[in-house]
Design an enzyme around this catalytic site. Structure first.
Site, PDB file in Angstrom:
ATOM      1  N   ASP A 169      31.109  43.893  37.787  1.00 41.00           N
ATOM      2  CA  ASP A 169      29.707  43.549  38.062  1.00 41.00           C
ATOM      3  C   ASP A 169      28.795  44.760  38.189  1.00 41.00           C
ATOM      4  O   ASP A 169      27.682  44.633  38.657  1.00 41.00           O
ATOM      5  CB  ASP A 169      29.618  42.673  39.325  1.00 41.00           C
ATOM      6  CG  ASP A 169      29.486  43.489  40.607  1.00 41.00           C
ATOM      7  OD1 ASP A 169      30.167  44.527  40.722  1.00 41.00           O
ATOM      8  OD2 ASP A 169      28.701  43.082  41.466  1.00 41.00           O
ATOM      9  N   GLU A 170      29.267  45.928  37.747  1.00 40.18           N
ATOM     10  CA  GLU A 170      28.529  47.146  38.072  1.00 40.18           C
ATOM     11  C   GLU A 170      28.636  48.163  36.945  1.00 40.18           C
ATOM     12  O   GLU A 170      29.725  48.369  36.404  1.00 40.18           O
ATOM     13  CB  GLU A 170      29.190  47.696  39.340  1.00 40.18           C
ATOM     14  CG  GLU A 170      28.455  48.783  40.007  1.00 40.18           C
ATOM     15  CD  GLU A 170      29.254  49.316  41.214  1.00 40.18           C
ATOM     16  OE1 GLU A 170      30.180  48.633  41.698  1.00 40.18           O
ATOM     17  OE2 GLU A 170      28.956  50.427  41.623  1.00 40.18           O
TER      18      GLU A 170
HETATM   19  P1  TTP Z   1      30.369  44.217  45.041  1.00 36.57           P
HETATM   20  O1  TTP Z   1      29.341  44.568  44.000  1.00 36.57           O
HETATM   21  O2  TTP Z   1      30.773  45.258  46.009  1.00 36.57           O
HETATM   22  O3  TTP Z   1      29.838  42.980  45.915  1.00 36.57           O
HETATM   23  P2  TTP Z   1      28.993  41.722  45.486  1.00 36.57           P
HETATM   24  O4  TTP Z   1      28.545  41.794  44.059  1.00 36.57           O
HETATM   25  O5  TTP Z   1      29.754  40.483  45.838  1.00 36.57           O
HETATM   26  O6  TTP Z   1      27.745  41.787  46.466  1.00 36.57           O
HETATM   27  P3  TTP Z   1      26.532  42.832  46.430  1.00 36.57           P
HETATM   28  O7  TTP Z   1      26.744  43.744  45.263  1.00 36.57           O
HETATM   29  O8  TTP Z   1      25.302  41.986  46.266  1.00 36.57           O
HETATM   30  O9  TTP Z   1      26.573  43.531  47.743  1.00 36.57           O
HETATM   31  O10 TTP Z   1      31.670  43.686  44.339  1.00 36.57           O
HETATM   32  C1  TTP Z   1      31.627  42.907  43.156  1.00 36.57           C
HETATM   33  C2  TTP Z   1      32.706  41.844  43.200  1.00 36.57           C
HETATM   34  O11 TTP Z   1      33.989  42.435  43.368  1.00 36.57           O
HETATM   35  C3  TTP Z   1      32.543  40.866  44.328  1.00 36.57           C
HETATM   36  O12 TTP Z   1      31.679  39.782  43.986  1.00 36.57           O
HETATM   37  C4  TTP Z   1      33.960  40.437  44.601  1.00 36.57           C
HETATM   38  C5  TTP Z   1      34.801  41.618  44.184  1.00 36.57           C
HETATM   39  N1  TTP Z   1      35.269  42.334  45.380  1.00 36.57           N
HETATM   40  C6  TTP Z   1      36.516  42.026  45.905  1.00 36.57           C
HETATM   41  O13 TTP Z   1      37.237  41.195  45.361  1.00 36.57           O
HETATM   42  N2  TTP Z   1      36.926  42.689  47.036  1.00 36.57           N
HETATM   43  C7  TTP Z   1      36.157  43.611  47.676  1.00 36.57           C
HETATM   44  O14 TTP Z   1      36.557  44.168  48.711  1.00 36.57           O
HETATM   45  C8  TTP Z   1      34.864  43.917  47.122  1.00 36.57           C
HETATM   46  C9  TTP Z   1      33.972  44.930  47.790  1.00 36.57           C
HETATM   47  C10 TTP Z   1      34.469  43.255  45.987  1.00 36.57           C
HETATM   48 MG    MG Z   2      27.699  43.511  43.300  1.00 36.64          MG
END
Ligand code: TTP
Ligand code: MG
Length: 391
Positions: free
Chosen positions: A104-105
């Site tokens: 997602d990044e």
């Molecule tokens: P993130 O981008 O850290 O989190 P997010 O997209 O859910 O929320 P936001 O960016 O708005 O703060 O992580 C992306 C995905 O990765 C998240 O949806 C689920 C997964 N993930 C895990 O499975 N375990 C974890 O510890 C983290 C941080 C993320």
């Molecule tokens: Mg995210």
């Protein structure tokens, strides 16, 4: 040289947002994605759930206690991967220089895209609009002259944020932020810096670099550069990832088995977390050991079937450890890596093999974990706690 234009994009509450998209009745509710069982961990949750203090890597039982009305949904990696592909297709319309950090990044270098697509803040706004109209999801963006600053910026006004930091505003932007926002500054470094009276990034860059060098060596010097926003790492588009891992060089040699196991657990957790964040399972586990005399060896094991399960991966690491001299010869570096990467097969029926594993190998692992926790405290065996400390 002209400053670069980097955009960092990070989907909002990604897995949870996809669940809400597919099940619109969930909109506006606290939604938690993760295992809803005694050993389950929160993968992520909607912003509604975050108001109750729920966050990623928290044990699901804690989350359910903080927010009893939350709706739990299991992780559906295949679906997230599908949405991720569509989002990355949108990113690549604006530049081929797209570096994924997880499903997602990503970082985009749009320096050369300006003539075709307009100024970087405009490009970021267009990407946000397209992601929303084509997928129904929201993404937060940071626009800055470096990766470091773009990443900090995208996080600042989540969800659905757009934060622009022009080159001549970098210091002004960084100075008031807490040092924990800087890459590589974990809880331990924060404590060490607090002793010097450093709380914000501004405090850090006002310290004399010589002092930082004396206290922390070369890493102190690079920290001082980062505190000024000086970061010239290029955006590196993928090359398909061949392996994912974690390793660490120790300031003092590791001389016995138990501390080595504890370190390997931490490394396995870190690498396994990365594996899952990229949506992969792996087939091969490799252990790397560098002894005090710099002689380096690797030992690898191919698993019966691909996995992303920390416990199975750690069991493989522990088995490999027995094929090394760790405990008999001092060790200066340990590393764990996973290769043979692929996507999980979600339709697979649980097999007899799983049952065997549950009864045999995993029980052995539990005992290994218990021994570690006896010696080092329960912190060492709570993955959620260690995962939080991912510095
Ligand atoms: P993130 O981008 O850290 O989190 P997010 O997209 O859910 O929320 P936001 O960016 O708005 O703060 O992580 C992306 C995905 O990765 C998240 O949806 C689920 C997964 N993930 C895990 O499975 N375990 C974890 O510890 C983290 C941080 C993320
Ligand atoms: Mg995210």
């Amino acid at each position: 040289m002209e400053p670069k234009s980097i955009i960092h994009l990070d989907m909002d509450a990604f897995y949870a947002a996809v669940e809400v998209l597919d099940e619109p009745e969930l909109k506006g509710k606290p939604v938690i994605v993760g295992g809803n069982h005694p050993r389950g961990v929160v993968s992520t949750c909607s912003y509604e759930a975050r108001k109750f203090g729920v966050h990623s890597a928290m044990p699901s039982v804690t989350a359910a206690r903080l927010c009893p009305q939350a709706v739990f949904r299991p992780v559906r990696m295949g679906r997230y991967k599908e949405m991720s592909d569509r989002i990355f297709d949108i990113f690549r319309r604006f530049t081929p220089l797209v570096e994924p950090l997880s499903l997602d990044e990503a970082f985009l270098d749009v320096t050369a895209s300006i003539r075709l697509f307009g100024h970087p803040p405009q490009i970021a706004a267009d990407i946000k609009r397209l992601v929303r109209s084509e997928t129904g999801l929201t993404v937060s963006a940071g626009v800055a002259p470096s990766k470091l600053v773009a990443k900090i910026a995208s996080d600042l006004h989540k969800p659905d944020g757009l934060t622009v930091v022009p080159p001549d505003r970098v210091r002004e932007f960084l100075d008031p932020l807490p040092i924990g926002r800087l890459w590589g500054v974990g809880k331990v470094s924060q404590r060490a810096l607090a002793v010097l009276g450093v709380e914000t990034i501004g405090d850090l860059h006002r310290l004399p670099p010589d002092l930082l060098r004396r206290k922390f060596g070369e890493s102190g010097v690079s920290l001082h550069r980062l505190a000024q926003g000086l970061d010239d790492r290029p955006v590196e588009p993928t090359r398909d990832a061949k392996s994912i891992g974690a390793e660490e060089t120790y300031l003092e040699d590791i001389r016995s088995l138990e501390p080595a196991r504890r370190e390997l657990l931490a490394l396995t957790l870190r690498a396994a977390r990365r594996l899952r964040r990229h949506g992969f399972v792996c087939r091969t586990v490799t252990l790397k050991v560098k002894y005090h005399d710099f002689k380096q060896i690797t030992r690898a094991e191919t698993l019966g079937r691909p996995t992303d399960d920390t416990r199975r991966l750690y069991a493989a690491v522990v088995a490999l450890l027995a094929k090394t001299d760790v405990g008999r010869r001092p060790v200066r570096l340990l590393g764990v890596s996973f290769s043979g990467l692929g996507l999980p097969d979600e339709n697979r029926q649980p097999s007899l093999f799983d049952e065997e594993e549950k009864s045999g190998k995993l029980r052995e692992l539990d005992r290994a974990l218990d021994r570690i926790s006896d010696k080092y405290g329960s912190r060492a065996v709570i993955p959620a706690t260690l995962l939080e400390d991912d510095s």
